[in-house]
Design a protein around this motif. Structure first.
Motif, PDB file in Angstrom:
ATOM      1  N   SER A   1      14.287 -16.589   2.702  1.00 26.40           N
ATOM      2  CA  SER A   1      12.823 -16.317   3.496  1.00 26.40           C
ATOM      3  C   SER A   1      12.274 -15.167   2.918  1.00 26.40           C
ATOM      4  O   SER A   1      12.756 -14.474   1.873  1.00 26.40           O
ATOM      5  N   LYS A   2      11.069 -15.238   3.064  1.00 25.21           N
ATOM      6  CA  LYS A   2      10.158 -14.179   2.583  1.00 25.21           C
ATOM      7  C   LYS A   2      10.165 -12.802   2.911  1.00 25.21           C
ATOM      8  O   LYS A   2      10.700 -12.885   4.148  1.00 25.21           O
TER       9      LYS A   2
ATOM     10  N   GLU B   1       6.893  -9.617  10.447  1.00 26.82           N
ATOM     11  CA  GLU B   1       8.134  -9.607  11.453  1.00 26.82           C
ATOM     12  C   GLU B   1       7.915  -8.946  12.679  1.00 26.82           C
ATOM     13  O   GLU B   1       7.328  -8.098  12.705  1.00 26.82           O
TER      14      GLU B   1
ATOM     15  N   LYS C   1       4.956  -5.466   9.992  1.00 22.16           N
ATOM     16  CA  LYS C   1       5.930  -5.544  11.065  1.00 22.16           C
ATOM     17  C   LYS C   1       5.043  -5.352  12.332  1.00 22.16           C
ATOM     18  O   LYS C   1       4.345  -4.504  12.394  1.00 22.16           O
TER      19      LYS C   1
ATOM     20  N   ALA D   1       8.790  -9.855   4.956  1.00 24.90           N
ATOM     21  CA  ALA D   1       7.749  -9.629   5.594  1.00 24.90           C
ATOM     22  C   ALA D   1       6.858  -8.634   5.100  1.00 24.90           C
ATOM     23  O   ALA D   1       7.285  -7.430   4.791  1.00 24.90           O
ATOM     24  N   ALA D   2       5.520  -8.969   4.979  1.00 23.27           N
ATOM     25  CA  ALA D   2       4.625  -7.871   4.744  1.00 23.27           C
ATOM     26  C   ALA D   2       4.200  -6.692   5.518  1.00 23.27           C
ATOM     27  O   ALA D   2       4.443  -5.663   5.156  1.00 23.27           O
TER      28      ALA D   2
ATOM     29  N   LYS E   1       2.763 -16.251  13.307  1.00 22.10           N
ATOM     30  CA  LYS E   1       3.558 -17.073  12.275  1.00 22.10           C
ATOM     31  C   LYS E   1       3.126 -17.205  11.005  1.00 22.10           C
ATOM     32  O   LYS E   1       3.548 -17.205   9.791  1.00 22.10           O
ATOM     33  N   SER E   2       1.563 -17.508  10.987  1.00 19.68           N
ATOM     34  CA  SER E   2       0.885 -17.888   9.741  1.00 19.68           C
ATOM     35  C   SER E   2       0.800 -16.463   9.022  1.00 19.68           C
ATOM     36  O   SER E   2       0.357 -16.812   7.734  1.00 19.68           O
TER      37      SER E   2
ATOM     38  N   ASN F   1       2.920 -14.098   8.043  1.00 21.36           N
ATOM     39  CA  ASN F   1       4.206 -13.263   7.267  1.00 21.36           C
ATOM     40  C   ASN F   1       4.231 -12.076   7.967  1.00 21.36           C
ATOM     41  O   ASN F   1       4.509 -11.182   7.097  1.00 21.36           O
TER      42      ASN F   1
END
Lengths: 179, 179
Positions: free
Chosen positions: B2-3, B105, B8, B5-6, B100-101, B103
């Motif tokens: 999983s990436k 959390e 939150k 997340a940039a 979703k697109s 990135n």
């Protein structure tokens, strides 16, 4: 033949202390369906990492993206929109440009009064909310942007000393239209 | 894999009087770049034609469209976002789905306390801001939505009686993640 605009966006601008908020809130109450967007509030939703908008083009760009998004949503749901913010001609035109596909009319009003009145009103604010010299600097900035005089409403004008007169002028005089 | 997340998005929910605003504002101060979105404020930007959101799905839809637009903009400009609003699981999932697109959390927290405490706090507000019975109705509504218990933080819990403990719990316990 031009289409009749389904909804209107009123941009109420002018230097700090000129009565933008009071005028905008009263204006919002005159329409059947309306929204009031305070640029100052939007600006302060940014908590950490916020820069002074007049010193950061990125901060200013974030604020205008937010104002535009909200405006589009409110129009989509059938509202007239009142934007209350220090808005220079270039920014008003940017909003107008970005609303072109939506069949709205953009009205751009720059409230105006003399520097002495602005400074007196600024001194009546709570110390934390005072703008000081920046009030006067803003007046000069408006003049330097090449603002078309037809957008100015001088609230020091004796025939427009009542807020309801100003509201009537904004609603009924077509000269403030931008597009 | 999983990436990472940039950014939150924290959705701070719960019935009225549970401390959403205080917690959200403190939370916003803990990040380098952050934005605080008050659903109540967004809701009241709609002046004329506004309906009570809990009685009008259209009004609710407008509010969430506005929250989503602002959230997207703030993320685009590199901020973590804190949303302070009575948010049911379905709405939290809608936000998550629509981000979703990007990135990010999404962290969904439902602050909780007993009905008696909520009513006591409600009575301490200015009369115009009191919710009365609606405080208690909201508690039942949360229970009826099939809320997953893992999202609940009980602020009446003795180990979480300090706001900084609650903030630490929200930031460090991964169980509140939605996606």
């Amino acid at each position: 033949m031009s289409k009749i605009a389904a909804h209107k966006v009123y941009i109420i601008s002018g230097p700090a202390g000129v009565g933008k908020s009071t005028t905008s809130k009263e204006l919002a109450k005159t329409f059947k369906n309306s929204a009031y967007i305070s640029g100052d509030y939007i600006s302060h939703m940014h908590i950490n990492g916020r820069k002074k908008p007049w010193e950061s083009s990125e901060e200013m760009s974030l604020i205008w993206d937010n104002i535009l998004s909200l405006t589009k949503n409110f129009i989509k749901y059938g509202n007239d929109v009142i934007v209350d913010y220090v808005t220079f001609p270039k920014e008003a035109e940017w909003i107008s440009e970005n609303l072109k596909s939506l069949n709205v009319e953009v009205i751009y009003v720059v409230l105006w009064t003399d520097k002495k009145t602005l400074l007196t009103r600024d001194n009546m604010r709570l110390p934390s909310a005072r703008m000081g010299e920046r009030c006067v600097i803003l007046v000069d900035e408006f003049i330097e942007t090449g603002l078309n005089e037809k957008h100015i409403i001088d609230t020091g004008n004796t025939s427009l000393d009542d807020i309801l007169d100003v509201i009537n002028e904004i609603i009924n005089n077509p000269k403030y239209k931008l597009n």
